[in-house]
Design a protein around this motif. Structure first.
Motif, PDB file in Angstrom:
ATOM      1  N   MET A  10       0.849  -1.188   0.000  1.00 46.46           N
ATOM      2  CA  MET A  10       0.000   0.000   0.000  1.00 46.46           C
ATOM      3  C   MET A  10       0.888   1.242   0.000  1.00 46.46           C
ATOM      4  SD  MET A  10      -3.074  -1.100   2.583  1.00 46.46           S
ATOM      5  CE  MET A  10      -4.200  -2.418   2.104  1.00 46.46           C
ATOM      6  N   PRO A  11       0.814   2.059  -1.056  1.00 50.38           N
ATOM      7  CA  PRO A  11       1.768   3.172  -1.203  1.00 50.38           C
ATOM      8  C   PRO A  11       1.640   4.245  -0.124  1.00 50.38           C
ATOM      9  CG  PRO A  11       0.044   3.297  -2.871  1.00 50.38           C
ATOM     10  CD  PRO A  11      -0.110   1.972  -2.195  1.00 50.38           C
ATOM     11  N   TRP A  12       0.461   4.361   0.504  1.00 58.54           N
ATOM     12  CA  TRP A  12       0.271   5.397   1.520  1.00 58.54           C
ATOM     13  C   TRP A  12       0.720   4.947   2.911  1.00 58.54           C
ATOM     14  CZ3 TRP A  12      -3.568   2.725  -1.011  1.00 58.54           C
ATOM     15  CH2 TRP A  12      -4.325   1.833  -0.237  1.00 58.54           C
ATOM     16  N   ARG A  13       1.089   3.673   3.066  1.00 57.89           N
ATOM     17  CA  ARG A  13       1.579   3.174   4.353  1.00 57.89           C
ATOM     18  C   ARG A  13       3.101   3.067   4.311  1.00 57.89           C
ATOM     19  NH1 ARG A  13      -1.435  -0.951   7.831  1.00 57.89           N
ATOM     20  NH2 ARG A  13      -3.605  -0.300   7.743  1.00 57.89           N
ATOM     21  N   ASN A  14       3.731   3.338   5.448  1.00 60.71           N
ATOM     22  CA  ASN A  14       5.162   3.095   5.499  1.00 60.71           C
ATOM     23  C   ASN A  14       5.409   1.590   5.602  1.00 60.71           C
ATOM     24  OD1 ASN A  14       4.876   2.342   8.224  1.00 60.71           O
ATOM     25  ND2 ASN A  14       5.489   4.350   8.986  1.00 60.71           N
ATOM     26  N   ILE A  15       6.686   1.202   5.590  1.00 63.56           N
ATOM     27  CA  ILE A  15       7.035  -0.215   5.558  1.00 63.56           C
ATOM     28  C   ILE A  15       6.539  -0.941   6.804  1.00 63.56           C
ATOM     29  CG2 ILE A  15       8.949  -1.842   5.429  1.00 63.56           C
ATOM     30  CD1 ILE A  15       8.243   0.003   2.893  1.00 63.56           C
ATOM     31  N   LEU A  16       6.713  -0.333   7.944  1.00 62.80           N
ATOM     32  CA  LEU A  16       6.256  -0.960   9.185  1.00 62.80           C
ATOM     33  C   LEU A  16       4.759  -1.238   9.135  1.00 62.80           C
ATOM     34  CD1 LEU A  16       6.981  -1.899  12.062  1.00 62.80           C
ATOM     35  CD2 LEU A  16       6.451   0.416  12.841  1.00 62.80           C
ATOM     36  N   LYS A  17       3.992  -0.259   8.692  1.00 59.41           N
ATOM     37  CA  LYS A  17       2.543  -0.428   8.664  1.00 59.41           C
ATOM     38  C   LYS A  17       2.104  -1.398   7.578  1.00 59.41           C
ATOM     39  CE  LYS A  17       1.354   3.986  10.812  1.00 59.41           C
ATOM     40  NZ  LYS A  17       0.663   5.294  10.637  1.00 59.41           N
ATOM     41  N   SER A  46      16.134  -3.484   8.358  1.00 62.41           N
ATOM     42  CA  SER A  46      16.094  -2.649   9.558  1.00 62.41           C
ATOM     43  C   SER A  46      16.552  -1.233   9.213  1.00 62.41           C
ATOM     44  CB  SER A  46      17.003  -3.235  10.640  1.00 62.41           C
ATOM     45  OG  SER A  46      16.469  -4.449  11.120  1.00 62.41           O
ATOM     46  N   GLY A  47      15.844  -0.256   9.725  1.00 67.75           N
ATOM     47  CA  GLY A  47      16.148   1.135   9.417  1.00 67.75           C
ATOM     48  C   GLY A  47      15.263   1.710   8.332  1.00 67.75           C
ATOM     49  N   CYS A  48      14.496   0.836   7.681  1.00 67.58           N
ATOM     50  CA  CYS A  48      13.605   1.292   6.605  1.00 67.58           C
ATOM     51  C   CYS A  48      12.148   1.350   7.044  1.00 67.58           C
ATOM     52  CB  CYS A  48      13.727   0.368   5.393  1.00 67.58           C
ATOM     53  SG  CYS A  48      15.345   0.368   4.602  1.00 67.58           S
ATOM     54  N   GLU A  49      11.905   1.151   8.326  1.00 70.39           N
ATOM     55  CA  GLU A  49      10.525   1.033   8.805  1.00 70.39           C
ATOM     56  C   GLU A  49       9.650   2.231   8.440  1.00 70.39           C
ATOM     57  OE1 GLU A  49      13.064  -1.494  11.517  1.00 70.39           O
ATOM     58  OE2 GLU A  49      13.209   0.496  10.581  1.00 70.39           O
ATOM     59  N   ASN A  50      10.223   3.420   8.415  1.00 71.81           N
ATOM     60  CA  ASN A  50       9.417   4.629   8.183  1.00 71.81           C
ATOM     61  C   ASN A  50       9.419   5.094   6.727  1.00 71.81           C
ATOM     62  OD1 ASN A  50       8.582   4.961  10.919  1.00 71.81           O
ATOM     63  ND2 ASN A  50      10.622   5.775  11.399  1.00 71.81           N
ATOM     64  N   LYS A  51      10.066   4.339   5.856  1.00 71.60           N
ATOM     65  CA  LYS A  51      10.074   4.685   4.436  1.00 71.60           C
ATOM     66  C   LYS A  51       8.772   4.238   3.777  1.00 71.60           C
ATOM     67  CE  LYS A  51      15.105   4.502   3.733  1.00 71.60           C
ATOM     68  NZ  LYS A  51      15.245   5.931   3.356  1.00 71.60           N
ATOM     69  N   ARG A  52       8.401   4.910   2.706  1.00 68.45           N
ATOM     70  CA  ARG A  52       7.252   4.509   1.904  1.00 68.45           C
ATOM     71  C   ARG A  52       7.732   3.564   0.789  1.00 68.45           C
ATOM     72  NH1 ARG A  52       2.814   8.103   2.494  1.00 68.45           N
ATOM     73  NH2 ARG A  52       2.826   8.772   4.685  1.00 68.45           N
ATOM     74  N   PRO A  53       6.854   2.728   0.253  1.00 65.31           N
ATOM     75  CA  PRO A  53       7.256   1.825  -0.834  1.00 65.31           C
ATOM     76  C   PRO A  53       7.916   2.540  -2.006  1.00 65.31           C
ATOM     77  CG  PRO A  53       5.130   1.154   0.021  1.00 65.31           C
ATOM     78  CD  PRO A  53       5.474   2.445   0.713  1.00 65.31           C
ATOM     79  N   SER A  54       7.472   3.752  -2.324  1.00 58.93           N
ATOM     80  CA  SER A  54       8.040   4.494  -3.448  1.00 58.93           C
ATOM     81  C   SER A  54       9.500   4.867  -3.236  1.00 58.93           C
ATOM     82  CB  SER A  54       7.224   5.765  -3.702  1.00 58.93           C
ATOM     83  OG  SER A  54       7.242   6.618  -2.563  1.00 58.93           O
TER      84      SER A  54
END
Length: 258
Positions: free
Chosen positions: A86-93, A123-131
């Motif tokens: 889901m592009p609007w969710r970050n990786i963690l979500k 690890s460290g990418c949790e807050n990034k978006r898929p894009s």
């Protein structure tokens, strides 16, 4: 009764003028690790679609742990070829998504998602978006999302070319990691791949599909291949050559790409 059973299954897509499967029967046992190979378009991914009720119009019978695919909804954790993040969710979500319907606290969901993200090396990418991620990184997120489902009672893991988008070094690393993970799971694993070496290394059985329609599956025991070095023994090299020749023969007979 085997864990997965196809009995005289016949199927073709409505938009096609040919059958993909005809009177096909095969079985998979509990805790089997099966890699599925065959020419493009022969029906490898279709097997998964039938098991997960994405396709329901077929003849014959399919059972998963004694239940029809409809009755067994919630049994399989399915990772398709496209990551479907889901592009609007970050990786963690994105990774917590399959956990949100379960009776667990937000803190537990986050903890398990972070553990899965760490396992796939992000690890460290949790807050990034898929894009913000490469195609290979997105596939690893998708794998992590599939993995957390197995930690909550799913008994069948279906992987549709999970490493196809990864660079060669990351792919090797993920293959080796997957071997260690799936052998410790109380689950049946089926993985579609176009990579012959990957099929030999990851699975303890190879299902080779050929023909159109597919009427039977050749089952090849590769349980003796337990590490990457085993791929280079004379018997393994010969098996690899046989499988490559089978692909080339199929391509010549069908006159299309593999």
């Amino acid at each position: 009764m085997s864990f997965v059973e196809f009995n005289n299954v016949t199927f073709g897509y409505k938009e096609d003028d040919y059958l993909l499967l005809e009177d096909l029967s095969f079985s998979a046992e509990k805790n089997d690790i099966i890699t599925v190979i065959g020419a493009s378009g022969c029906g490898k991914s279709t097997l998964f679609r039938l098991m997960t009720c994405l396709e329901t119009e077929y003849k014959g019978s399919i059972t998963i742990n004694g239940k029809t695919p409809k009755e067994a909804t919630g049994t399989a954790a399915f990772m398709p070829q496209k990551d479907l993040l889901m592009p609007w969710r970050n990786i963690l979500k994105n990774v917590t998504l399959p956990l949100e319907a379960l009776p667990m606290s937000k803190a537990e969901r986050i903890s398990q998602a972070k553990e899965a993200i760490e396992k796939v090396g992000l690890s460290g990418c949790e807050n990034k978006r898929p894009s913000e991620l490469s195609g290979g990184m997105r596939q690893r997120v998708s794998f992590a999302r599939t993995l957390v489902q197995l930690w909550h009672g799913r008994e069948l893991m279906l992987l549709d070319e999970p490493f196809s988008a990864l660079d060669s070094l990351t792919r090797i690393s993920m293959q080796d990691w997957l071997i260690g993970q799936v052998k410790g799971l109380d689950a049946t694993v089926m993985m579609v791949t176009h990579d012959v070496e990957e099929a030999m290394l990851v699975g303890n059985k190879i299902f080779l599909l050929s023909g159109r329609p597919v009427k039977q599956i050749k089952v090849i025991d590769v349980s003796h291949i337990t590490c990457r070095e085993d791929l280079y023994t004379p018997s393994s090299v010969e098996l690899k050559n046989e499988l490559v020749r089978a692909f080339l023969t199929e391509k010549a007979e069908r006159g299309d790409n593999i």
